[in-house]
Design an enzyme around this catalytic site. Sequence first.
Site, mmCIF file in Angstrom:
data_model
loop_
_atom_site.group_PDB
_atom_site.id
_atom_site.type_symbol
_atom_site.label_atom_id
_atom_site.label_comp_id
_atom_site.label_asym_id
_atom_site.label_seq_id
_atom_site.Cartn_x
_atom_site.Cartn_y
_atom_site.Cartn_z
ATOM 1 C CG HIS A 577 -29.019 -18.294 19.217
ATOM 2 N ND1 HIS A 577 -28.609 -18.763 20.466
ATOM 3 C CD2 HIS A 577 -27.988 -17.539 18.736
ATOM 4 C CE1 HIS A 577 -27.404 -18.309 20.720
ATOM 5 N NE2 HIS A 577 -26.998 -17.566 19.694
ATOM 6 C CG ASP A 579 -24.740 -16.250 16.370
ATOM 7 O OD1 ASP A 579 -23.616 -16.712 16.629
ATOM 8 O OD2 ASP A 579 -25.654 -16.109 17.204
ATOM 9 C CG HIS A 629 -24.688 -21.441 18.738
ATOM 10 N ND1 HIS A 629 -24.939 -21.019 17.442
ATOM 11 C CD2 HIS A 629 -24.450 -20.307 19.467
ATOM 12 C CE1 HIS A 629 -24.850 -19.698 17.383
ATOM 13 N NE2 HIS A 629 -24.559 -19.232 18.602
ATOM 14 N NE ARG A 639 -18.624 -17.601 29.050
ATOM 15 C CZ ARG A 639 -19.187 -18.224 28.024
ATOM 16 N NH1 ARG A 639 -20.476 -18.563 28.110
ATOM 17 N NH2 ARG A 639 -18.499 -18.508 26.941
#
Length: 648
Positions: A577, A579, A629, A639
């Site tokens: 995608h 951002d 990315h 995480r």
Amino acid sequence: MTLSSLLLFVAFFVGVFFPLKKCEEQQPPEDKLLVVTIATRETDGFKRFLRSAKYFNYTVKVLGQGHKWKSDGYMETPGGGQKVRLLKTALEELKIQDKIILFIDSYDVLFASGPKELLKKFHQAGHKVVFSSESLIWPDRHLEDKHPHVTEGNRFLNSGGFIGYLPNIKEMVAEWKGEDSDSDQLFFTKIYIDSTKRKSINITLDARCRLFQNLHGALDEVVLKFEDERVRARNLLYDTFPVIIHGNGPTKLQINYLGNYIPNTWTFETGCTACHEDLRPLTALKENDYPLVLIGIFIQQPTPFVTVFFERLLKLQYPKNRLKLFIYNQEACHMHHVSSFLQDYGSLYRDFRFIESEENMDTAASRNLAFDTCRKDKDCDYFFSVDIEVVIMNKNTLNILIEQNLSIVAPMVTRAGQLRSNFWGALSADGYYARSEDYVEIVQGRRVGVWNVPYVSSVYLIKASLLRTELTDYKLFNSHNVDPDMAYCHTIRNKGIFMHLTNMHSFGHILSTENYQTTHLHNDLWQIFENPQDWRDRYIHENYTHIIKDKLIETAQFDLAFVVRYKPDEQPSLKPHHDASTFTINIALNQLGLDYQGGGCRFLRYDCSVQAPRKGWALMHPGRLTHYHEGLPTTTGIRYIAVSFVDP
């Protein structure tokens, strides 16, 4: 009506109309016409002349083929006596008395119409011999007062074209006893101004340019007329449409311009009608039979996207074992670009030669050397000259140019958003750029074809055979007054060699190099405003336009900061995608290896993966446009990262 009145009416009808019918019957048939011309060499101009003659079905007899031209210059300085001698000899072999001879030059002449119109206008002239006319007297101005005055039109004779009956022309040339270097113009002029000879031979001038149009001294009078899929030259002063156009004296560029359209070479209805003639097809050839091409690459100033230039060079759809490279670089900042390319890909080519900046060779010397490298290589068939600022987008460029089978041909390339290109449509009086009437339409693609132009640069193809015959002078690019490319084109024009430009395909464009700086770490990255299209091609992923259509932008995340949790059985990763931010900041909130395994961020275009930094450290990258990315899978543990969007 009484009988006497009826007889009078009939007599009047016959007396008025019968002579007109008889006049029509006297017009010579087309098979009585023979075109005679002189051509000792098969030049580009001669080929153009023959094409126009063939288009209108003229019968042409060519004299002097294979002979050496003996005077100082052809129609440029006093001379041409060889033409009269050859004509006189040829006419002695002809015996048909009612044969009509059209004697014209060929290197700078075009037919604009056919034999029927020519013979009709000759017949209407009412004389046995008709010479072309001009407004300027040459070569002896002292004879001006001896020329007969005309009611309207040009007063002076031009020997570049005349038409007449065989016996009358024989009588005229029978007086020739001069040398080959003597002036044919002066010879015919003296016959014309002698009233006794003029009447005996029955000579007149085509004063209003109905048959012949000489361009010298008349450039402002002649315009192109497009009508009903046909192109003619129109004389505005006399409102006539001449059958034959002659670029006499210093008007060779103007006849070249007119030849782009006449005879019907290009029309608005049909486009280019001659662009597919005499082609050299390559598709049927095996790779080893392709012409051998030496590609000359010239780097003369700091230039952006040099690595992209070489990437595109590799993509040319032409057998690399039939290509040799000559690379000249005078910029130290590009040394590593060239060296890296040759180290990685030089072995793919048949051979290469690299002239480095340390050799201190100037531009003219490098181009002279490149030409001579091809000239001396018996296997070299073509030289393809490319400046480093030319962006070749069309992979078939080289094939297209070779198939045109022209002495010199350039693909049209332009500066994005501007009218600047790699050709000139015309020249000013001092030999510099002038805009032709059709320049803008050619650049903008509203007129598409193959064009005879007076100047090409930056990228062009030239036949090696031309370098070995007509262009044997080593210092073609040398001049004390003008740039190397102008010196080269000046020589080409003076030798009567045609330079062509094709815009029948989209080939590429020219980079802006004026404001390119080499002081940055990544110099090309700063070209977003100077060369925006090339910047986008270099730095924006080719699939970027899909993000809107495929809804790949993260939406509904417009908070300044938020926490993301990755867990194997919940959300282990994030699909590729962009951002919704100018920049994105990721801060690691726990520690790889201790709290979780896997994870990280992968940038697809660069195939670069960044594992999570240690706790408290940040990763910052562009959000939109360049850095497409994905979040890599977290395989065990949990995480956590804090994400901030800058300028969402």
